[in-house]
Design a protein around this motif. Structure first.
Motif, PDB file in Angstrom:
ATOM      1  N   CYS A  66       8.628  22.098   7.547  1.00 37.41           N
ATOM      2  CA  CYS A  66       9.250  21.194   6.582  1.00 37.41           C
ATOM      3  C   CYS A  66      10.613  20.731   7.098  1.00 37.41           C
ATOM      4  O   CYS A  66      10.948  19.549   7.039  1.00 37.41           O
ATOM      5  N   ALA A  67      11.393  21.667   7.638  1.00 39.04           N
ATOM      6  CA  ALA A  67      12.750  21.342   8.110  1.00 39.04           C
ATOM      7  C   ALA A  67      12.727  20.529   9.400  1.00 39.04           C
ATOM      8  O   ALA A  67      13.608  19.701   9.629  1.00 39.04           O
ATOM      9  N   ILE A  68      11.708  20.789  10.228  1.00 37.90           N
ATOM     10  CA  ILE A  68      11.648  20.155  11.544  1.00 37.90           C
ATOM     11  C   ILE A  68      10.304  19.438  11.665  1.00 37.90           C
ATOM     12  O   ILE A  68       9.314  20.018  12.125  1.00 37.90           O
ATOM     13  N   PRO A  69      10.235  18.205  11.233  1.00 34.57           N
ATOM     14  CA  PRO A  69       8.953  17.488  11.231  1.00 34.57           C
ATOM     15  C   PRO A  69       8.406  17.289  12.642  1.00 34.57           C
ATOM     16  O   PRO A  69       9.166  17.221  13.610  1.00 34.57           O
ATOM     17  N   LEU A  70       7.084  17.210  12.725  1.00 34.01           N
ATOM     18  CA  LEU A  70       6.423  17.037  14.028  1.00 34.01           C
ATOM     19  C   LEU A  70       6.819  15.727  14.690  1.00 34.01           C
ATOM     20  O   LEU A  70       6.983  15.665  15.902  1.00 34.01           O
ATOM     21  N   SER A  71       6.942  14.688  13.870  1.00 33.67           N
ATOM     22  CA  SER A  71       7.377  13.430  14.461  1.00 33.67           C
ATOM     23  C   SER A  71       8.637  12.942  13.766  1.00 33.67           C
ATOM     24  O   SER A  71       8.765  12.997  12.544  1.00 33.67           O
ATOM     25  N   ALA A  72       9.576  12.551  14.570  1.00 34.39           N
ATOM     26  CA  ALA A  72      10.831  11.955  14.117  1.00 34.39           C
ATOM     27  C   ALA A  72      11.233  11.025  15.268  1.00 34.39           C
ATOM     28  O   ALA A  72      10.402  10.702  16.106  1.00 34.39           O
ATOM     29  N   ASN A  73      12.463  10.655  15.328  1.00 36.07           N
ATOM     30  CA  ASN A  73      12.865   9.774  16.436  1.00 36.07           C
ATOM     31  C   ASN A  73      13.216  10.593  17.674  1.00 36.07           C
ATOM     32  O   ASN A  73      14.281  10.419  18.259  1.00 36.07           O
ATOM     33  N   TYR A  74      12.294  11.471  18.060  1.00 35.15           N
ATOM     34  CA  TYR A  74      12.532  12.313  19.234  1.00 35.15           C
ATOM     35  C   TYR A  74      12.384  11.480  20.510  1.00 35.15           C
ATOM     36  O   TYR A  74      11.557  10.561  20.568  1.00 35.15           O
ATOM     37  N   LEU A  75      13.134  11.832  21.528  1.00 34.57           N
ATOM     38  CA  LEU A  75      13.101  11.109  22.803  1.00 34.57           C
ATOM     39  C   LEU A  75      12.181  11.756  23.830  1.00 34.57           C
ATOM     40  O   LEU A  75      11.607  11.082  24.674  1.00 34.57           O
ATOM     41  N   HIS A  76      12.060  13.073  23.763  1.00 38.01           N
ATOM     42  CA  HIS A  76      11.285  13.861  24.732  1.00 38.01           C
ATOM     43  C   HIS A  76       9.842  13.352  24.804  1.00 38.01           C
ATOM     44  O   HIS A  76       9.111  13.370  23.813  1.00 38.01           O
ATOM     45  N   ARG A  77       9.432  12.930  26.010  1.00 37.18           N
ATOM     46  CA  ARG A  77       8.145  12.236  26.144  1.00 37.18           C
ATOM     47  C   ARG A  77       6.924  13.148  26.019  1.00 37.18           C
ATOM     48  O   ARG A  77       5.818  12.664  25.787  1.00 37.18           O
ATOM     49  N   GLU A  78       7.126  14.456  26.194  1.00 33.93           N
ATOM     50  CA  GLU A  78       5.970  15.360  26.105  1.00 33.93           C
ATOM     51  C   GLU A  78       5.408  15.402  24.684  1.00 33.93           C
ATOM     52  O   GLU A  78       4.259  15.814  24.479  1.00 33.93           O
ATOM     53  N   GLY A  79       6.236  14.999  23.705  1.00 30.96           N
ATOM     54  CA  GLY A  79       5.747  14.920  22.333  1.00 30.96           C
ATOM     55  C   GLY A  79       5.806  16.223  21.563  1.00 30.96           C
ATOM     56  O   GLY A  79       5.220  16.337  20.491  1.00 30.96           O
ATOM     57  N   ASN A  80       6.509  17.217  22.102  1.00 32.17           N
ATOM     58  CA  ASN A  80       6.580  18.499  21.398  1.00 32.17           C
ATOM     59  C   ASN A  80       8.021  18.916  21.097  1.00 32.17           C
ATOM     60  O   ASN A  80       8.350  20.094  21.114  1.00 32.17           O
ATOM     61  N   SER A  81       8.849  17.933  20.796  1.00 35.43           N
ATOM     62  CA  SER A  81      10.264  18.228  20.512  1.00 35.43           C
ATOM     63  C   SER A  81      10.438  19.170  19.330  1.00 35.43           C
ATOM     64  O   SER A  81      11.328  20.015  19.337  1.00 35.43           O
ATOM     65  N   ALA A  82       9.594  19.012  18.304  1.00 39.82           N
ATOM     66  CA  ALA A  82       9.723  19.898  17.137  1.00 39.82           C
ATOM     67  C   ALA A  82       9.595  21.356  17.569  1.00 39.82           C
ATOM     68  O   ALA A  82      10.349  22.224  17.109  1.00 39.82           O
ATOM     69  N   ALA A  83       8.672  21.619  18.492  1.00 41.32           N
ATOM     70  CA  ALA A  83       8.478  22.995  18.981  1.00 41.32           C
ATOM     71  C   ALA A  83       9.708  23.477  19.763  1.00 41.32           C
ATOM     72  O   ALA A  83      10.107  24.634  19.646  1.00 41.32           O
ATOM     73  N   HIS A  84      10.306  22.595  20.554  1.00 40.96           N
ATOM     74  CA  HIS A  84      11.521  22.978  21.290  1.00 40.96           C
ATOM     75  C   HIS A  84      12.661  23.307  20.326  1.00 40.96           C
ATOM     76  O   HIS A  84      13.391  24.284  20.529  1.00 40.96           O
ATOM     77  N   VAL A  85      12.802  22.508  19.266  1.00 43.68           N
ATOM     78  CA  VAL A  85      13.877  22.741  18.293  1.00 43.68           C
ATOM     79  C   VAL A  85      13.664  24.082  17.578  1.00 43.68           C
ATOM     80  O   VAL A  85      14.584  24.895  17.445  1.00 43.68           O
ATOM     81  N   LYS A  86      12.415  24.337  17.152  1.00 46.35           N
ATOM     82  CA  LYS A  86      12.118  25.614  16.479  1.00 46.35           C
ATOM     83  C   LYS A  86      12.400  26.789  17.396  1.00 46.35           C
ATOM     84  O   LYS A  86      12.931  27.821  16.963  1.00 46.35           O
ATOM     85  N   SER A  87      12.042  26.655  18.655  1.00 44.76           N
ATOM     86  CA  SER A  87      12.270  27.726  19.622  1.00 44.76           C
ATOM     87  C   SER A  87      13.756  28.063  19.716  1.00 44.76           C
ATOM     88  O   SER A  87      14.145  29.234  19.714  1.00 44.76           O
ATOM     89  N   SER A  88      14.602  27.023  19.772  1.00 48.13           N
ATOM     90  CA  SER A  88      16.041  27.278  19.855  1.00 48.13           C
ATOM     91  C   SER A  88      16.596  27.853  18.555  1.00 48.13           C
ATOM     92  O   SER A  88      17.471  28.718  18.582  1.00 48.13           O
ATOM     93  N   LEU A  89      16.093  27.399  17.425  1.00 51.05           N
ATOM     94  CA  LEU A  89      16.598  27.909  16.147  1.00 51.05           C
ATOM     95  C   LEU A  89      16.221  29.371  15.933  1.00 51.05           C
ATOM     96  O   LEU A  89      17.043  30.176  15.495  1.00 51.05           O
ATOM     97  N   VAL A  90      14.983  29.716  16.211  1.00 53.58           N
ATOM     98  CA  VAL A  90      14.528  31.095  15.981  1.00 53.58           C
ATOM     99  C   VAL A  90      15.032  32.010  17.099  1.00 53.58           C
ATOM    100  O   VAL A  90      15.415  33.151  16.856  1.00 53.58           O
TER     101      VAL A  90
END
Ligand code: ZN
Length: 130
Positions: A66-90
């Motif tokens: 909910c806090a980190i949606p799968l799609s937003a205006n992410y730049l990372h071309r691999e398409g998994n920015s939400a996962a990278h953000v969650k990894s750093s937060l947790v």
């Protein structure tokens, strides 16, 4: 150093790895010290939380989604920015105290491997300071 291999089965998942970490403590004959439980991945994490009610890890994953949606205006071309953000937060690691050959965890605590971009084959590395 001990390495655990984890096969995840879905895109988002929290897997209780406490028994595997405790086995590593036993195998390395650590009586007293600390263990660093670390995952060398950029779209996964390690956390400690409640093991008793399976709705707790489900709620954690739901809240993160909910806090980190799968799609937003992410730049990372691999398409998994939400996962990278969650990894750093947790976070990639947890430090656990070991006493009398056992992990010192609260009654309701377990160590969880968090998958944010599965399914994949993952690694958790444990380093002990005795
Ligand atoms: Zn990526």
């Amino acid at each position: 150093m001990k390495e655990i291999t984890i096969q995840t089965h879905s895109r988002f998942e929290m897997i209780d790895i406490t028994a595997s970490v405790q086995k590593a403590v036993r195998d390395e004959k650590i009586d007293s010290g600390i263990g660093l439980v670390y995952t060398p991945h950029t779209t996964a994490a390690v956390t400690i939380n409640e093991n008793a009610d399976p709705d707790v890890p489900r709620d954690i994953l739901a809240a993160l989604n909910c806090a980190i949606p799968l799609s937003a205006n992410y730049l990372h071309r691999e398409g998994n920015s939400a996962a990278h953000v969650k990894s750093s937060l947790v976070g990639a690691s947890e430090m656990v105290i070991i006493e009398n050959g056992s992990l010192v965890l609260g009654t309701w605590q377990s160590i969880f491997f968090c998958e944010f971009d599965g399914p994949r084959t993952r690694k958790v590395i444990i380093k002990f300071l005795a």
